[in-house]
Write an enzyme that holds these catalytic residues in place. Structure first.
Site, PDB file in Angstrom:
ATOM      1  N   ASP A 183      33.632 -27.169   6.477  1.00  0.00           N
ATOM      2  CA  ASP A 183      33.581 -25.993   5.397  1.00  0.00           C
ATOM      3  C   ASP A 183      33.808 -24.994   6.020  1.00  0.00           C
ATOM      4  OD1 ASP A 183      32.939 -28.235   3.823  1.00  0.00           O
ATOM      5  OD2 ASP A 183      30.750 -27.334   3.379  1.00  0.00           O
ATOM      6  N   ALA A 192      18.950 -30.272   6.049  1.00  0.00           N
ATOM      7  CA  ALA A 192      18.056 -29.962   4.805  1.00  0.00           C
ATOM      8  C   ALA A 192      17.023 -31.089   4.813  1.00  0.00           C
ATOM      9  CB  ALA A 192      18.580 -29.525   3.506  1.00  0.00           C
ATOM     10  N   CYS A 220      -2.564  -3.679   7.119  1.00  0.00           N
ATOM     11  CA  CYS A 220      -2.301  -4.142   8.501  1.00  0.00           C
ATOM     12  C   CYS A 220      -2.745  -2.658   9.575  1.00  0.00           C
ATOM     13  CB  CYS A 220      -0.645  -4.326   8.380  1.00  0.00           C
ATOM     14  SG  CYS A 220       0.412  -2.822   8.271  1.00  0.00           S
ATOM     15  N   GLU A 270       0.976  -1.159  -0.049  1.00  0.00           N
ATOM     16  CA  GLU A 270       0.103   0.034   0.026  1.00  0.00           C
ATOM     17  C   GLU A 270       0.984   1.127  -0.047  1.00  0.00           C
ATOM     18  OE1 GLU A 270      -0.134  -2.498   2.022  1.00  0.00           O
ATOM     19  OE2 GLU A 270      -2.082  -3.011   2.787  1.00  0.00           O
ATOM     20  N   ARG A 274      20.280 -14.955   0.620  1.00  0.00           N
ATOM     21  CA  ARG A 274      20.816 -14.693   1.906  1.00  0.00           C
ATOM     22  C   ARG A 274      20.554 -13.281   2.592  1.00  0.00           C
ATOM     23  NH1 ARG A 274      27.339 -17.307   1.961  1.00  0.00           N
ATOM     24  NH2 ARG A 274      26.618 -19.305   2.107  1.00  0.00           N
TER      25      ARG A 274
END
Lengths: 346, 346
Positions: A205, A277, A82, A55, A189
């Site tokens: 890693d 995952a 809202c 909006e 990300r």
């Protein structure tokens, strides 16, 4: 004022416009502003958490207008405006303050941000709701479920070979993803509140897990980092470059989610490894999946998703290429990327 | 006559046109016809085995012209016109007969069909070859290799879940592929000389392996069927609906290929199961791959490709989305399809 037919058409346009945004802590929302003849004079959409709501975006695109003119205009928006001050101010108040004459919306807001329609009516704005909003509900069906379950919206990222492998038998896994794939993953990300990785990924890693531009510089918005698992971590970690990280010592996805909610995270990105995952996918907690595929066939090694409970084909999780967002299927240099969401319940 | 610049541009156009065809027993070839001013007046391409060669296609599109006019025209074609009567007559003779004044071609033909340039020169046609044809060689690099190896062109089809599985642990595997995927796969069958499947697939699924239209009727061109493997087959088989099938009692891909060559097959489609498809991929005999993916995650079960010799990531086979043909990446209803070819040697 706009006719009913014009309102219906404007709601369709608002829905199309909503799809230009990204899902996450907030739902996809689109808005249109119609003039006194029912002609479209502005559109807006929500680009993602921290960005203006649809909006407000539409009001900004409208530019400066007189009070007299404002009173002849109708805001058409996919979701009830809202009534809640989050990272941005309440839209209901902004619309009333702008002096708009009418608001027509699709789906009612049942969350903590509800009450916008009542606020607007009390402020003298003519408010109406569309009779039919199933397409709008479908657009945000997993966001609605996440809200109902009182948890963050969850994005899962997988990266695999054509044959679904994430490494070779000796553990080597560093295939050359394209610059385009890396840029895409870093933009992802930058849209989330926190990245979740398993302890094994961190130990093996030592990723930094920040969001970087192609030239290596940090993007303006940076995700927090949650490390999931009970394994002891080394004393120095690349992801500990600031204080916005912690280890959540659990293997249970619901405990991880509970802690993320406590920390106020509305959008999580599950980056891996495969065990983490898979746990979210198995629990039907992947609200969307970005599946990156490199054009190689490894032929052996670990699979991208492993669900021990799978016995027969009807145990499989069904998704669809996400035609309800702006992203579906892309070529990222030599790689491809599929954007998927679970099939809506019937 | 056309200038050198016009010939270069026409060869580029011929190359673009060639990509509209399908690879197989014959290479992708495109052709253009230029008038006396070097303007493009017709294009043609080879649609696949049994269809007219590109030069004939271009001549047909040209329509009827006088001998005087023909003598002013130049045929520009990506590959040296063939001098060989296969399923279609020799192109060199057809061009000379049409009375064209000149032929300019890209890549020389080193196969059994060579000699077209000499034939045309002897017939009084002015013949020239482009200095640079690397893009044309790249277009057909795997077809060239197949010819060099004296074997059919080999297409491998894989069909899998998002996580690379072809079944669940209990062996169930019949996920609902879309009508569009089935239609695509049947059109593929209609383009090949023979389909290869393993004995296990035949015993378990008893497939008919014919090429059908969406309404179930048989397409005009039907593939032969080769069953690979030493396992004893049942007495009645759906694929034995006519005499054009046989079992090749071997597990060695080279023995299967030798038999296919004896039978005169120029294009094989490896349909599966995973063991057979993996054997061709492992031996670097997949000249192209059609990879169908259904939008489901199974999480357990057999993988689509299994190569026992894979130890480390550098053993992986590298492909690319085939940007050198008309097909790259498609949505087939809810499914997706990737068309891949091995990376060219450097």
């Amino acid at each position: 004022m706009a006719t009913e037919q014009q309102l219906d058409a404007a709601l369709e346009t608002a829905l199309e416009t909503a799809r230009r945004g990204h899902r996450g802590a907030n739902p996809l929302v689109g808005a249109c502003i119609l003039d006194e003849n029912g002609s479209l004079i502005a559109t807006g959409y929500h680009q993602g958490a921290g960005s203006p709501h649809a909006e407000i975006d539409a009001l900004r695109r409208l530019g400066r207008i007189s009070r007299e003119r404002a009173a002849t205009l109708t805001m058409v928006v996919t979701l009830e405006p809202c009534n809640h001050t989050g990272r941005t101010g309440p839209c209901a108040a902004a619309i009333a303050q702008a002096g708009l004459g009418a608001v027509h919306y699709g789906q009612a807001d049942d969350t903590a941000a509800s009450g916008g329609a009542d606020y607007l009516s009390a402020a003298g704005v003519k408010v109406s709701q569309a009779r039919e909003a199933s397409a709008i509900r479908e657009l945000n069906h997993r966001w609605i479920r996440a809200k109902e379950q009182g948890r963050p919206f969850i994005t899962v990222k997988t990266a695999q070979s054509l044959d679904g492998r994430i490494n070779a038998p000796d553990g080597t896994s560093q295939w050359i993803t394209s610059a385009q794939s890396r840029a895409h993953a870093h933009a992802l990300r930058a849209r989330v509140d926190a990245i979740v990785v398993g302890t094994n990924t961190v130990v093996h890693d030592d990723p930094r897990l920040n969001a970087r531009a192609a030239d290596g510089t940090a993007l303006p918005r940076q995700p927090h980092r949650l490390v999931m698992g009970r394994r002891e971590l080394p004393g120095t970690l690349a992801l500990a470059f600031d204080e916005h990280w912690e280890q959540v010592r659990t293997r249970e996805v619901h405990e991880l989610i509970a802690r993320a909610s406590e920390l106020g995270y509305g959008h999580l990105l599950i980056e891996g490894g495969a065990t983490v995952a898979s746990a979210f996918i198995a629990a039907d907690l992947a609200d969307e999946i970005y599946c990156y595929q490199a054009p190689v066939i490894i032929g052996a090694g670990d699979c991208s998703v492993n669900i021990a409970a799978t016995r027969t084909l009807s145990d499989a999780r069904a998704y669809r290429i996400d035609a309800f967002s702006g992203e579906t299927l892309a070529r990222l240099g030599p790689d491809i990327m599929l954007h998927l969401e679970p099939l809506p319940d019937n």
